[in-house]
Motif scaffolding. Sequence first.
Motif, PDB file in Angstrom:
ATOM      1  N   SER A  86       0.309   8.757  -0.040  1.00 38.77           N
ATOM      2  CA  SER A  86       0.903  10.077   0.168  1.00 38.77           C
ATOM      3  C   SER A  86       1.853  10.018   1.357  1.00 38.77           C
ATOM      4  O   SER A  86       1.909   9.023   2.077  1.00 38.77           O
ATOM      5  N   GLU A 132       3.365   2.053  -1.801  1.00 38.70           N
ATOM      6  CA  GLU A 132       3.846   2.470  -3.121  1.00 38.70           C
ATOM      7  C   GLU A 132       3.035   3.640  -3.674  1.00 38.70           C
ATOM      8  O   GLU A 132       3.578   4.538  -4.325  1.00 38.70           O
ATOM      9  N   LYS A 133       1.715   3.653  -3.427  1.00 33.96           N
ATOM     10  CA  LYS A 133       0.850   4.697  -3.980  1.00 33.96           C
ATOM     11  C   LYS A 133       0.359   5.674  -2.908  1.00 33.96           C
ATOM     12  O   LYS A 133      -0.466   6.545  -3.200  1.00 33.96           O
ATOM     13  N   GLN A 154       0.818  -1.217   0.000  1.00 33.40           N
ATOM     14  CA  GLN A 154       0.000   0.000   0.000  1.00 33.40           C
ATOM     15  C   GLN A 154       0.852   1.267   0.000  1.00 33.40           C
ATOM     16  O   GLN A 154       0.400   2.322  -0.434  1.00 33.40           O
ATOM     17  N   LYS A 208       1.903   7.347   4.327  1.00 32.06           N
ATOM     18  CA  LYS A 208       3.059   6.443   4.374  1.00 32.06           C
ATOM     19  C   LYS A 208       3.618   6.375   5.799  1.00 32.06           C
ATOM     20  O   LYS A 208       4.022   5.307   6.271  1.00 32.06           O
TER      21      LYS A 208
END
Length: 681
Positions: free
Chosen positions: A39, A36-37, A34, A43
Motif C-alpha cells: 500500500s 509491487e504489492k 515487496q 511503500k
Amino acid sequence: MSVLKTYLFMVILFLSINQGYTQKLTKVDSLINQMEKASDTVKVNLLNDIGVELQYNDPHRALDFATKGLQLAERLDYKKGIANLYNDIGVIYGIQADYYKALEYFLKSLEIKEAIGHPRGIANSLNNIAEVYKFQNDHKNAIAYFKKALEIKRSLPDKRNLLFALHELGIAYATDKQFKLSDSCFMQLIQVSLDHGLDRYIPRGYYQLGKNFTAKGAYLKGIEYFQFALKLFDKHGDKQRESDAVNDIGNNFMQLKNYDSANYYHQKCLVQRKEIGFDYGIIESLLQISKVYTAQGRLREALAMAKESYDISHRLNIRERKRAALKEISNIYTKQKKYALALSYYQQYAAQNDSIIDERKTRQIAEMQAKYDLARKEEQINNQKNEIMLLEEKKRADNYLKLTLAIAVIFLLVLSLITFSRFRIKQKSESLLRDKNDQIEVKNNQIKEINLELEKRMLRAQMDPHFIFNSLNSIQHFITINDKHSTLKYLSKFSKLIRQVLDNSVNVEVPIADEIKLLEHYIELEILRFNNPFQYEIAVDDTIDIHTEEIPFLLIQPYVENAILHGLIHKKEAGALKVSFDRKGEYILCGVEDNGIGRKAAKEIRCKTGQAPQSRGMSVTACRLELINKNNHNKTLVTVIDLHNDQDQPCGTRVEILIPAWELKSNLIVNNHVTDNHSRG
C-alpha cells in the motif's frame, strides 16, 4: 614469493568486499520486490528502508530512493513518513560531509515530530542535530543539543534510549577535552545497563573509557579497557563494535611502536570487517596496515594496501578517505625515492584538499546568505504584522466612531469618555508603530553589518589564491631546473605555510603571533627560492602581547613581498629586510624596511620588463584597507618612505602601517605560541 602472497591476499580481499556488498544489494532487491504489492504508506516505509541500506555503500542511489519516498509521503500527507525521510536524507548528507544540508533536513524532521508529539523522535532529531555540530567542531552547540536529547530520554520507558543519550553526550564531552564529565557519562551508562539487565550495552561504556585513556596518551591503559570491552562484544555477538575495539588496540600498539602487535590486530580487524561487509571500516583497516608496513620498511606491501584503500574510497566516493590514501601513497613513493610518482600523488592529494576547501568556502557563503535571507524574511513578516495591526486598529476606531455618533445627542458625557478613550488608543498605536519602526531600523543595521563582513571575507579570500600562486611558481622553478632536493625542501616548507593559511581561512583578524609565524614561513620560502639573497629580522616591542592583540590576516605579507621582489632581489650586494611591531598610543606601528634599490629604480626595471605598475596583491590589500576603515573610528594608515644615504642616494624603502590595536576575543584559544623575540639573521 612475498609479492605472490600480497597479490593473493588482495584477490581474497576483493572477493570478500564484493560478497558483503552483494548481500546488501540482495536485501535491497528484496525490498524493491515487496513494493509491487504494498500500500502507499507501506511503500513510503520501504523506500525509506532501501535508502538506509544503501546510505554507506551507495549514498547517491540512497538519496534517490529517499527522495522518491519523500515525494510520495508528501502527496499522502503522511506526517510520520515525511519526518522519518527528512531524518534519513539528513543522515545521507551527513555521510557525504554536507553538514549544512544535513542540518537543514534534521531541523525539518524535528519540526514535524514536535508538531505530532513524538518524544522519542524529537530526542533522536536533537541527537542528530548535535552530531552535525560535533562534526563541525562546534562543541558548545553539540553538548547543548545532546543534553536536551538526554533529558527527554530519561523520561522514556525504554532505558536503551537513555543509554544511547549518555553514550553520545560522553563522546561530545571527550571531543571537547572534558574527560571527567565524559568518564562520568560512561560510568552512568555501565551502571544503568547493570540496573536494568541491559548487559549487551556494558562493553560500550568500557570501550569509550578506553578511548578517553587513549586520547590522554595512556595507551597501555587504553588497551586494557579495549581488551575487556572486546571480550564482552564477542560474548554478545556485536561484530562491528568488536572490530572497532580490535582496530583501536592496533592503533595503540602503533603509538607504542610495537609494530608486530599492531599488524596482528589490524589484520584481524580487516578480516572481521570483510565478514560483516563494513566497507568504510575496510578502507580504514587497509590504510592502517599500510602505515604499519611502512614503519616496518615493507614498502611494497604498504603500497599495495594504500592503493587498495584508495580504490575502494574512490568507488564509494568517500573523499576524506581518498585524501588520506593519496597522502600515504605519496609518502611511500618518497621513501622509495620515486620522487616523480610521489609528487604526482601529492598533487592529487593537494587537489582533493583544494576541492574540499572550495566546498567549505562555498558552504560558508551559503550560510551567510541564508542568514541574510532570514533577516529579510523577518523584516517582511514584521512589516506585514504592522500593516495588519494598523488596519485592525483603524477598523475598530471607525466602528467605535459610528457608535459614538449614533448616540452622541443622548449620551454626551459617554461621547466625551469615548473620545478620550479613542485618544488613548491612538497614542498606544503610535507608540507601538514607533517601536516597530525602531526594530526595523535595528534589523537594517544588522543586515548592513553582515554585508560589510561578507565583503571583507570575499576580499580576504582573493588574497589566498594570489599568495598560493606565487609560491607554486617557485615550486615550478625548482622542478624546471630538476632540483629535486630543493623541490622537496620547498614543498615541506610550503605545506606548513598552506596549513597555517587554511587554519586561518575563516578569520578576518588573527593574533599577531600567527601573522609573524606566517611571515617567517613566507620569507624563508623566498630565501630558498632566490638562493639566500638577503637576511631578515622580525622585532616586536615588549609592550605588545602578540597572543592577545590582533591584526587583519595577510595584511603585512603583500608589503614584505613587494620589498623582496622589487627591492632586494635586484640588489647586487647582500640585502637586509626588517619587519618591526611597535606600540604607538592606541595603534600598533608595523614597519617593513629593506635596503634594496629603492622605488625609483624598481619602477624603471618594471617599465623595461613590461610589468604591471601595481601587483594583484597590493590592489586587493588597498581594497581591504578601504573596507577596514569604512566603519572604524580609528583608521589603518599606510605611509611609504624612500630611504637615502649620506650622499642622498636611494638606499631602500620603509613602509609604515599604523593599525588600531584590537584585543583578542575571550573565547579564542591561541595554539601557536610565539616568543617575543623574533629576530633572525
